[in-house]
Design a protein around this motif. Sequence first.
Motif, PDB file in Angstrom:
ATOM      1  N   SER A 192       0.797  -1.177  -0.032  1.00 18.93           N
ATOM      2  CA  SER A 192      -0.172  -0.159   0.045  1.00 18.93           C
ATOM      3  C   SER A 192       1.015   1.084  -0.016  1.00 18.93           C
ATOM      4  CB  SER A 192      -1.015  -0.015   1.346  1.00 18.93           C
ATOM      5  OG  SER A 192      -1.562   0.964   1.205  1.00 18.93           O
ATOM      6  N   ILE A 193       0.673   2.182  -0.982  1.00 14.58           N
ATOM      7  CA  ILE A 193       1.266   3.557  -0.863  1.00 14.58           C
ATOM      8  C   ILE A 193       0.417   4.483  -0.271  1.00 14.58           C
ATOM      9  CG2 ILE A 193       2.299   5.217  -2.416  1.00 14.58           C
ATOM     10  CD1 ILE A 193       3.656   2.462  -2.728  1.00 14.58           C
ATOM     11  N   PRO A 194       0.730   5.047   0.807  1.00 14.04           N
ATOM     12  CA  PRO A 194       0.159   6.125   1.608  1.00 14.04           C
ATOM     13  C   PRO A 194      -0.124   7.421   0.708  1.00 14.04           C
ATOM     14  CG  PRO A 194       1.685   5.145   3.166  1.00 14.04           C
ATOM     15  CD  PRO A 194       1.962   4.668   1.692  1.00 14.04           C
ATOM     16  N   ARG A 195      -1.236   8.011   1.061  1.00  8.73           N
ATOM     17  CA  ARG A 195      -1.562   9.189   0.168  1.00  8.73           C
ATOM     18  C   ARG A 195      -0.372  10.307   0.266  1.00  8.73           C
ATOM     19  NH1 ARG A 195      -3.811   9.937  -4.497  1.00  8.73           N
ATOM     20  NH2 ARG A 195      -1.755  10.942  -4.711  1.00  8.73           N
ATOM     21  N   SER A 196       0.219  10.288   1.501  1.00  4.98           N
ATOM     22  CA  SER A 196       1.202  11.453   1.401  1.00  4.98           C
ATOM     23  C   SER A 196       2.453  10.989   0.871  1.00  4.98           C
ATOM     24  CB  SER A 196       1.462  11.518   3.249  1.00  4.98           C
ATOM     25  OG  SER A 196       2.022   9.980   3.755  1.00  4.98           O
TER      26      SER A 196
END
Length: 213
Positions: A192-196
Amino acid sequence: MRLPLSPDVLAAARTLWDFHLVYDDLAEADLIIGLGSYDLRVADRCAELFHEGWATQLLFTGKSGNWTDRLYDTSEAEAFAARAGKGGVPDGAMLIEPKATNIGENIRLSRAMAGDNIRRIIIVTKPQTQRRAYATVRAQWPEVPALVTAPLTRFENQPVEAYPLQSLIHEMVGDVQRMVEYPAKGFQIAQSIPRSVADAYELLVKAGYDHHL
């Protein structure tokens, strides 16, 4: 061309740096694998872990890559082994895999050299490539528990003369792209790639930090 190092760029770079860090809690292992690179501090960390008793065997892997084509007179693996030897690791405790040119090959060729009696490994790499190494080893050597760690280097201290801050930023940006694209190719597990992190990635690409894409 020298790219900007504005406050926004530095803040985005630190966001990517923090995302790439793993630093698993260590446990006794059968083998410590040092991934070759420009950063000889990885070899120093491997030697420290060896002397602390986390494993009795080291394996250094790497021929040359994007950043080391002219850096060493030997392969990365041989340069790392020589550095660890200066740190007190005996030659008989080190294996050398001198052909890998990327992290996927580091893992696959180390797996072939290690044999079938490995129950746990410790992967040691640069701080900023821990997450990529984590995703790669779990895709390509899934049957063996793997712990990932790195030298305890701060963001501000990671750049060196042969590898300045702008190169570090290019690398971190490219590795985020690989985390998105490589799972479909079987090279890494999906993460998962965080939005930040996605926002920081986009800002840095727009600022011109795209040489490792």
